[in-house]
Design an enzyme around this catalytic site. Structure first.
Site, PDB file in Angstrom:
ATOM      1  N   GLY A 153     -23.593 -48.435 114.278  1.00  0.00           N
ATOM      2  CA  GLY A 153     -23.380 -49.598 113.439  1.00  0.00           C
ATOM      3  C   GLY A 153     -24.697 -50.182 112.971  1.00  0.00           C
ATOM      4  N   CYS A 154     -24.607 -51.105 112.019  1.00  0.00           N
ATOM      5  CA  CYS A 154     -25.823 -51.666 111.432  1.00  0.00           C
ATOM      6  C   CYS A 154     -26.549 -52.567 112.428  1.00  0.00           C
ATOM      7  CB  CYS A 154     -25.484 -52.400 110.143  1.00  0.00           C
ATOM      8  SG  CYS A 154     -24.111 -53.566 110.274  1.00  0.00           S
TER       9      CYS A 154
END
Lengths: 343, 343, 343, 343
Positions: D148-149
């Site tokens: 994920g970011c």
């Protein structure tokens, strides 16, 4: 009517004072100064005020200012400390929106601000203008040091936790995000739209001038020196501060929501949000409110407080007017009824 | 106190009405409706209003609304035409911020809005609520069609030129730029920050619903049908409309500045800027003002008028309140003293 | 490898040149100058370039620049005209991204730019670097005057209409909207985020320096002097120009879409959109493309052309590289394959 | 050429994959799916890609996808776990940009994502695609769970401190700020420009789906479970994540800068900034870089790490391509040479 003077009317806190005072029922702005814009009409510089003011900027003149009941300094640090003592001696009441009178330790002030302080006696006399802490002293004060924007958001957020001794004050963290107006209206590359829009960055991590001010305030609350890591960030918006505050509970505590609500129950300008809410800075845009939420994520011992203000209002000009209202025995809310502009 | 109802309180014009009316000295908002948010407190949806309202949204109910002195419709087109006739029949005064009663030609309305009109008689009776043109009729009107945002900016800008017959009305150009709030508060990909920020685009060049409304207004001013090219643009900001209006003088004319100043001398909410000024939309952000400048570039025969408003205030909720003030014999400025938020 | 020098590397067109050339397969940037930043590493000023350049800024030195194959001037007007003649005399090819060599009429230039021109002979020799008009002359040119940003968008939009004599050229209108980067990287109050964000305004309505440049280009296309009203607007975004162009057809014409498609069929960097499309500036953000749509609203005789570019790319640095590619016989697309950053 | 399929091409990570792959020398995008846009040309939806793709969206079809060498899933959670097993069984390599394969503990995943997991076996087999930690396993992996970011920014920032056992891992704090593109391209009120621009807010303070992912990664580094407070904030910009990470040193340490530089010396996409620098998210806008700074404010025992990425590039599509390059034995930098767009 209270006769008001404003020294330094061309910066963002100056024009914000003018915006707020334009609708204040008990105030008349009598003089507004600017060395660079002498003779220019206020409305030619700030057309949003057209129809509200007929004043022109004038060069600062102590004699003229001394005829006012109250003088606001909306100036960079170093200006108020040179002019305020004479005004105070004349019986004028003074509210400094700048930094000159915020730090009680003169040597500490000099180190952070890089100049000698020339009004040490007045620093001692000055009352720190955070009404939620010092309302009684503000009533009778002649000289008010209006808190900085970050310090307002951070102190109001930590206050109930620290004054009740609930958290470990050795390692507090204040991760704060500010809109660009905090950088002022001076010409600078760093505050250009093209340098700040569509980007986020921290600055002053090694040290920022609001650090000693926040530490001073929190230490007074705690009754002992606190440890604080303060990281300010520049956020791509005009107005608003979002303080995200981290501290560790000494003992398990399920009553934080009630504690915050009770501490601020009578406060006209602190709004404790319902449990689970996330305050947005836009909800206070243009308004003199500090909105606060308190969380204990995963029911763990770390407390997260979210505290938002408009840096130009509750973080500067609005808080200054709130102080004025208290000093002059007015309704504390007078002239401060603006609803946050949303959207 | 005027007892007010608001139908459709969850859109941007609805919450803006609430913001403005929160400080109106003569108004009490008694009912606010929303089908989707029935039972939800207004302040839970719009936290900027915390401390100002204790209302909850309710499902629209004509009987309850009929107990109000005035009902505002802040609804998409098609809603007011179904409910307003019954309210009007009960003696309630109605101001529609939507489009249902703006176009006098019912067939034209139906073509542009894609539905049958169900209240043709009330259209005929409705007064177009542009006070600078129709103030006298507004005083006694029971049904007001509040102008659209683009039409307000465009008509006020063209008005002095056209009503004096100075320009060729066969080929007028209105190049208009709007903030994204004009697209409303509905969930849509096209109005996401990621789709609209850092970009500029025209839309509806082939035809936009405000075109017939503007043409109708300008044609009434001209006393004959006008030709108009209207190009709206989506601008990466929340609020504001900037109309840039082009027309060609029939004869040389050096008196345009004086003409505009004189036409709007008595108007509380139209501000003709000094010659050579360029009005910024931010100067009216949150305020009920239309600021106008007029140019004749290179002293040629093309006239350029710049006209700016806040689309949610003078372009919607503020103008609606201005109409209300006129209808109820109040000071036209009551509750409309907000200074533009700048910066 | 083409050995390249850049004079004036600290402005936005300079750093954009560096960004584009970082991935150009046939170029090595050998020298980059700045008086104010002498000795500073490029990547310390522009950290986006970290890993791509090991250069430091140096004071401009004609001898050192003369060792380059090509020198770009990314400087304010007045700089290139003083240094370019000597470089040209040394056989260096020069592309000026500034305004010094764009206007053929020296007196006209002097009036608009407020200084004497010191290189009249080189102005005469310079080729106006709009490849879609002057590609053949660019191939062999030694001195290129790279078009301004507004002039690029406006000329490419009007070109098919005017060179085919389809519209009345006495009263053309160019309503143009630019991002703030067009104002440059200098410290100025007017380009602060707090002064430009959340606002729209026109500027220079009475006269802007790009007016004579656009008129010159359109007049050459028309074969006679044209009349033009040009209104630039400052838009709250970093990059992008949206030109909305108005003209009146001499005769009815249903073939405009086909005309535009055919005119630009072979052009690598002009993209005619499908009929009915509205180009967005973000679709060209960071890319060297001009996207164009043509409309005839309500099938009337007014033609509306929408033309968008990234002012720093097709409006400056990208177009400069495109000219370079043509001059040096490279693939015109070399180094210019960046896709618009969307979102 | 690597034959690539993309499932879910209409979201922001999908279009970003297309942007990056448009200039990748070794890749051909063969199929791109979308249920809702079946038959629509990619460039009609994303005009920035005009001239780069001739593909149309098609309904997802496993048989057709199985003819690809590699399939990217740029889909909401729940999609990849249903389709990936069959593709993997066919020998296709798969990179999931979504969340389905990131959490090894299936029950934990189900609690946070609110659905049953249907591909537990493939979760076990999947390699967590953070090249700076797992490069060797990525080379031979058939199934990659792309981080994920927030987890990318947070893990890269904490990594050198934790894997060397320098900090107390019981109370880590990750205060993270994200642009709005992290919310995706779906229609939602919460991501409208008018709801997110000119405002800052925290969200998910009580719990966010990236919390267990970050904790898992940090716990693996630490060799034991860590304690983490994670507060994400929505920032008024399109792209970018700024992670501000707080931890407390176990012992005094003056070598953090050297430690970070040495840890990331060979990494093509992690850039440790010079001591005292503050990385800006815009410096990585559009580029596949994580820029990191490390501070010890006031020489105290709290370490502050600043870590910035473009959430759509190093936080999603760029990192996916980086994984692909490693899996297929290409230069890890292939197709990832974009320089951050600044300004």
């Amino acid at each position: 009517m209270i006769k008001v003077g404003i020294v330094g009317g061309t910066g963002y806190t100056g024009v914000e004072l003018l915006r707020i005072l334009a609708n204040h029922p008990d105030v008349k702005v009598d003089v507004i100064t600017s060395r660079s814009e002498d003779g220019i009409k206020v409305v030619d510089m700030f057309p949003n005020l057209r129809g509200h003011y007929d004043l022109a900027f004038t060069v600062p003149d102590v004699e003229r200012l001394a005829s006012c009941d109250l003088v606001f300094f909306a100036t960079p640090h170093g200006v108020a400390m040179r002019m305020a003592p004479e005004l105070v001696a004349c019986g004028v009441r003074v509210i400094d929106l700048g930094a000159d009178f915020r730090i009680k330790d003169i040597d500490l002030w000099s180190r952070w601000y890089g100049m000698e302080h020339t009004a040490a006696a007045l620093v001692e006399q000055a009352v720190y203008g955070l009404p939620e802490v010092n309302r009684e002293q503000i009533r009778t004060a002649q000289m008010i040091a209006c808190p900085g924007c970050y310090p307002t958001a951070a102190q109001l957020g930590f206050l109930p936790l620290i004054e009740n001794g609930l958290v470990d004050t050795r390692r507090l963290v204040a991760d704060c995000k500010s809109g660009v107006s905090g950088a002022g209206r001076g010409a600078s590359v760093g505050a250009l739209l093209c340098e700040t829009s569509e980007s986020m960055k921290a600055y002053g991590v090694a040290g920022h001038r609001h650090l000693p001010e926040i530490k001073q305030g929190l230490s007074i609350m705690a009754g002992r020196p606190v440890g604080l890591t303060f990281v300010p960030h520049l956020t791509p918006m005009i107005r608003g501060i979002h303080a995200t505050l981290y501290s560790v509970l000494k003992d398990p505590n399920d009553g934080l929501q009630a504690l915050f609500e009770s501490r601020y129950a009578g406060e006209p300008f602190v709004d404790v949000m319902p449990a689970g809410s996330h305050p947005e800075t836009r909800s206070v845009k243009g308004g003199n409110v500090c909105r606060i939420s308190v969380f204990r994520p995963q029911d763990d011992d770390t407390v997260v407080v979210l505290s938002v203000i408009d840096n130009l209002v509750k973080g500067a000009a609005g808080q200054a007017v709130q102080n004025m209202n208290i000093m002059f025995g007015l309704d504390e809310r007078a002239g401060l009824n603006q609803v946050g502009l949303m959207p």
